[in-house]
Scaffold this active site. Structure first.
Site, PDB file in Angstrom:
ATOM      1  N   LYS A 185     -19.844  -8.866  11.263  1.00 46.07           N
ATOM      2  CA  LYS A 185     -20.784  -7.798  10.910  1.00 46.07           C
ATOM      3  C   LYS A 185     -21.824  -8.237   9.881  1.00 46.07           C
ATOM      4  O   LYS A 185     -22.979  -7.795   9.947  1.00 46.07           O
ATOM      5  CB  LYS A 185     -20.051  -6.541  10.447  1.00 46.07           C
ATOM      6  N   HIS A 220      -6.826  -5.347   6.955  1.00 49.47           N
ATOM      7  CA  HIS A 220      -6.625  -4.219   6.022  1.00 49.47           C
ATOM      8  C   HIS A 220      -5.590  -3.218   6.537  1.00 49.47           C
ATOM      9  O   HIS A 220      -5.659  -2.039   6.209  1.00 49.47           O
ATOM     10  CB  HIS A 220      -7.948  -3.476   5.778  1.00 49.47           C
ATOM     11  N   ASN A 234     -22.582  -3.317   2.654  1.00 45.46           N
ATOM     12  CA  ASN A 234     -21.836  -4.424   2.057  1.00 45.46           C
ATOM     13  C   ASN A 234     -22.723  -5.603   1.701  1.00 45.46           C
ATOM     14  O   ASN A 234     -22.271  -6.545   1.053  1.00 45.46           O
ATOM     15  CB  ASN A 234     -20.733  -4.899   3.008  1.00 45.46           C
TER      16      ASN A 234
END
Length: 447
Positions: free
Chosen positions: A112, A181, A135
């Site tokens: 990404k 995660h 981000n």
């Protein structure tokens, strides 16, 4: 309106500044220590803040809370906020309420960042008024408040998407979904996938959904989603709806907005993963009606992302490659897939429940030695013992580089692609990558 911001990093401080500019009473609270940079901004703006604690009395009287994506919903202060029925939103959600700009939003377990930067590069080169956020880049809230743009390209993590409700992506891109995660999602892939798919909420028939058609988790989830957005899938093979695919070395784009093509060997970024990144970015630009000549030119001259398959140096015939951004197993799979020489692979760090069997075939095929670099390497050593000609146990970067020099020979590649988070020996994957590059340059200086 009283705004409380939890977390004093880029997104939190940006949200605090936007709140102040909109006339809100703002209080920022960070349980850790603020950097000098962000502390300075808050002081200069006259925004009340605290660090090293969360003062309940100053937080639980909020009308709305903007939470840093890094703070889990299980944090005690967040639980108390939710119990008091105070709305908790992300900085992206907060900022989007104050702009009519188009939003190009990119998520996925891997790729990404490169896709976000590549898309931004294409739009910028085409002359669009575009900002970079999420981000990467600067806080969306800060840009909306002080440096507004007509279009934003935003990299979104699942953590950010958790607290987004009314936000709408004009173009939503999901690169892939692989285990990452999972400790945040009760170790359930379906929960993680659902968080990623929040990127589609509120889309209309005027919007676009771009995704990798060969990802089984995405295709399964797509069947369940009744979205109105125009779907533009990409992949290696052409299927019925495929909008970008590979055809005898030619990358072909076939969309309602136009058709065009580019030879694969003209793309500036090599490797299968970067082919997908280029397809996704090319489709996003096509959806925004960027001219094909402009898109092709930008795909040809884009420079690679730092810490992602970044060439560092060649010393004694050995290539050193920094892929510190590979913090999960799938990222390392892509890195190994792109290697064409024998590899000495540096693995290790904070294990997030990794299943290393995904990379085992590529390791057996391409890796001549594994150097484990971390405080706790037992899991790696147990899994890979006997599967490579040589494996070493090291507990610092210096030890790891020394071991790599002992194993690697002329024509080999030393690849730092750790599979793991960096937080056992380093501050971040960027810190790990920078230290690796400095250490390699140090080796060069010794010779």
């Amino acid at each position: 309106m009283r705004l409380v911001v939890l977390g004093g990093g880029e997104s939190g401080v940006g949200a605090a500044v936007l709140g102040k500019d909109k006339g809100m009473e703002v209080f920022l609270s960070d349980f850790g220590t603020l950097s000098d940079h962000y502390r300075g901004i808050l002081e200069e703006e006259g925004i009340e803040f605290e660090e090293g604690r969360h003062t309940r009395e100053k937080i639980l009287n909020a009308d709305i809370v903007v939470k840093s994506p890094g703070i889990p919903p299980t944090a005690p202060i967040v639980k108390e906020i939710v119990e008091k029925k105070i709305p908790v939103i992300s900085e992206i959600e907060f900022a989007a309420g104050y702009t009519d700009a188009k939003m190009v939003c990119i998520t996925g377990s891997n790729g990404k960042t490169t896709t976000t930067l590549l898309t931004y590069h294409i739009l910028k080169k085409a002359g669009m008024d575009v900002g970079l956020a999420g981000n990467v880049g600067k806080s969306l809230a800060l840009q909306v408040s002080r440096d507004p743009h007509e279009v934003y390209v935003i990299e979104l993590s699942s953590f950010q998407l958790e607290n987004m409700y009314r936000f709408k992506a004009n173009i939503a891109v999901i690169m892939n979904i692989t285990p990452d995660h999972l400790d945040r999602y009760d170790n359930k892939m379906e929960n993680y996938a659902a968080a990623k798919f929040r990127i589609l909420q509120n889309q209309t028939e005027d919007d676009f959904f771009i995704y990798w058609q060969d990802d089984p988790l995405i295709t399964e989830q797509v069947k369940r989603v009744q979205g109105e957005a125009l779907r533009l899938p990409f992949g290696i093979e052409k299927e019925e709806e495929t909008a970008a695919y590979l055809d005898n070395g030619i990358v072909r784009f076939t969309t309602p907005m136009g058709e065009w093509e580019i030879p694969r060997d003209k793309l500036s970024l090599a490797g299968l993963h970067n082919l997908y990144n280029s397809m996704a970015a090319g489709l996003s630009a096509t959806a925004l009606h960027i001219k094909k000549e402009s898109i092709k030119s930008a795909l040809e001259d884009f420079e690679a992302v730092e810490h992602r398959l970044e060439y560092v140096d060649t010393i004694g015939g050995v290539r050193y490659v920094n892929d510190s951004k590979a913090t999960n197993v799938n990222s390392t799979w892509y890195a190994l897939e792109s290697m064409h020489t024998p590899v000495v692979l540096i693995l290790g760090g904070k294990d997030k429940g990794n299943d290393y069997s995904e990379i085992e075939p590529l390791v057996r095929e391409k890796v001549k030695g594994i150097v484990c670099m971390g405080l706790h390497n037992e899991k790696l050593l147990d899994f890979f013992e006997g599967k490579v000609p040589e494996i070493r146990d090291t507990h610092s970067l210096e030890e790891a580089i020394k071991a790599c020099r002992e194993i690697a020979e002329d024509g080999d590649t030393v690849l730092l692609s750790p599979c793991c988070a960096s937080f056992d020996l380093f501050k971040s994957y960027e810190d790990r990558g920078e230290q690796f590059k400095r250490a390699v340059k140090g080796v060069s200086g010794e010779l």
